[in-house]
Design an enzyme around this catalytic site. Sequence first.
Site, PDB file in Angstrom:
ATOM      1  N   SER A  43       9.986  48.548  38.484  1.00 36.89           N
ATOM      2  CA  SER A  43       9.368  49.678  39.194  1.00 36.89           C
ATOM      3  C   SER A  43       9.325  49.523  40.706  1.00 36.89           C
ATOM      4  CB  SER A  43       7.947  49.897  38.702  1.00 36.89           C
ATOM      5  OG  SER A  43       7.980  50.561  37.478  1.00 36.89           O
ATOM      6  N   LYS A  80      11.159  52.144  42.560  1.00 33.65           N
ATOM      7  CA  LYS A  80      10.616  53.496  42.774  1.00 33.65           C
ATOM      8  C   LYS A  80      10.321  53.772  44.258  1.00 33.65           C
ATOM      9  CE  LYS A  80       8.665  53.611  38.104  1.00 33.65           C
ATOM     10  NZ  LYS A  80       7.506  53.320  37.244  1.00 33.65           N
ATOM     11  N   TYR A 123      17.596  56.298  36.237  1.00 33.60           N
ATOM     12  CA  TYR A 123      16.299  55.615  36.357  1.00 33.60           C
ATOM     13  C   TYR A 123      16.391  54.185  35.797  1.00 33.60           C
ATOM     14  CZ  TYR A 123      11.469  54.436  35.126  1.00 33.60           C
ATOM     15  OH  TYR A 123      10.266  53.785  34.980  1.00 33.60           O
ATOM     16  N   TYR A 178      -0.559  50.930  39.917  1.00 32.51           N
ATOM     17  CA  TYR A 178      -1.050  51.718  38.772  1.00 32.51           C
ATOM     18  C   TYR A 178      -2.576  51.726  38.687  1.00 32.51           C
ATOM     19  CZ  TYR A 178       3.737  50.443  38.026  1.00 32.51           C
ATOM     20  OH  TYR A 178       5.053  50.206  38.221  1.00 32.51           O
ATOM     21  N   VAL A 217       7.418  45.503  36.315  1.00 32.21           N
ATOM     22  CA  VAL A 217       7.129  44.687  35.131  1.00 32.21           C
ATOM     23  C   VAL A 217       8.058  43.480  34.985  1.00 32.21           C
ATOM     24  CG1 VAL A 217       5.920  46.423  33.753  1.00 32.21           C
ATOM     25  CG2 VAL A 217       8.413  46.242  33.585  1.00 32.21           C
TER      26      VAL A 217
HETATM   27  N1  GLN Z   1      11.645  50.295  33.646  1.00 34.36           N
HETATM   28  C1  GLN Z   1      10.236  50.155  33.403  1.00 34.36           C
HETATM   29  C2  GLN Z   1       9.731  51.352  32.596  1.00 34.36           C
HETATM   30  O1  GLN Z   1      10.203  52.432  32.814  1.00 34.36           O
HETATM   31  C3  GLN Z   1       9.520  50.045  34.701  1.00 34.36           C
HETATM   32  C4  GLN Z   1       8.039  49.964  34.543  1.00 34.36           C
HETATM   33  C5  GLN Z   1       7.368  49.095  35.567  1.00 34.36           C
HETATM   34  O2  GLN Z   1       7.968  48.240  36.193  1.00 34.36           O
HETATM   35  N2  GLN Z   1       6.075  49.269  35.683  1.00 34.36           N
HETATM   36  O3  GLN Z   1       8.875  51.228  31.766  1.00 34.36           O
END
Ligand code: GLN
Length: 303
Positions: free
Chosen positions: A63, A66, A188, A239, A257
């Site tokens: 993530s 993003k 994505y 988050y 993650v």
């Molecule tokens: N690719 C992961 C997902 O879409 C990314 C989530 C994350 O890093 N929080 O669940």
Amino acid sequence: MDLQNLLEDIVGTVQPLLGQGAPADYIPSLAAVDTQQFGISVATSDGDVFASGDADVPFSIQSISKVYALALVLAGDGDRIWKRVFREPSGNPFNSLVQLEHEDGIPRNPFINAGALVVTDRLLSIVGSSPSPVRELLRQESGNNSIDADPVVAASEAANSHRNASLAHFLASYGNLENPVDSVLEAYIDQCALEMSCTDLALASRFLANNGLRGNGTALLSPSQTKRVNAVMLTCGTYDAAGEFAYRVGLPGKSGVGGGIVAVVPNKCTICVWSPGLGRSGNSLAGVAALDEFTTRTGWSIF
Ligand code: GLN
């Protein structure tokens, strides 16, 4: 400030935390990563790099991608994206489905999965997917041309992407996707699967500390846009733990993650930490502790 010494100290401080928490297991290939690893890199605004621990080991950025997708959309399209994505903290897990229905298909912010799918959709419309615009930006800003998506991680996530596919279909049902669900999901997943080291990420994120200026001196974002991206990182980048992260670290930050976190000290430096053991909200346990230690010892915080 002897940054090199400080980073080495921090590597020692976090040792008891290594192995605690768990790697992300809903993406099977991430579950196999050794949780004893920890790396930290600092890239200063004027281009110096300090690093310690496993700072040169590539990991899955997930993530963290993003942030760069959002930066590219703001650079290409200005404020238009804010009609399709809010910018409030979600207080919910990053892959929650419930909130999206309550809010009629407008995701809470660009850093939860639903919001990132909308941003990725817009990026596809603006520049397409080939070559991956996020990968190109990260290659250029880090100076590492070998950065690429790990096909095994991408395939592993694609085979287990029921929640993201649900979110994308749901967005489409509200008319909040411009491209086909499958193309958005593919782009994505591909940007989440990029592999980079702490040093690569610290270098590639310097525009966030440098008022939007890229390594070559041209502007990716205006100073005002950069301030806003950092503000959304502070309030939404970790988050439903964003409050705790702001309390402990006091900097804009974005986690993934894969266990990485990028944090920004405006006009001073970027910091990237990595350790795969995650806490309940999906943020690296040792990574947050290391950033806490870093800002406590240096006093470099936005507060
Ligand atoms: N690719 C992961 C997902 O879409 C990314 C989530 C994350 O890093 N929080 O669940």
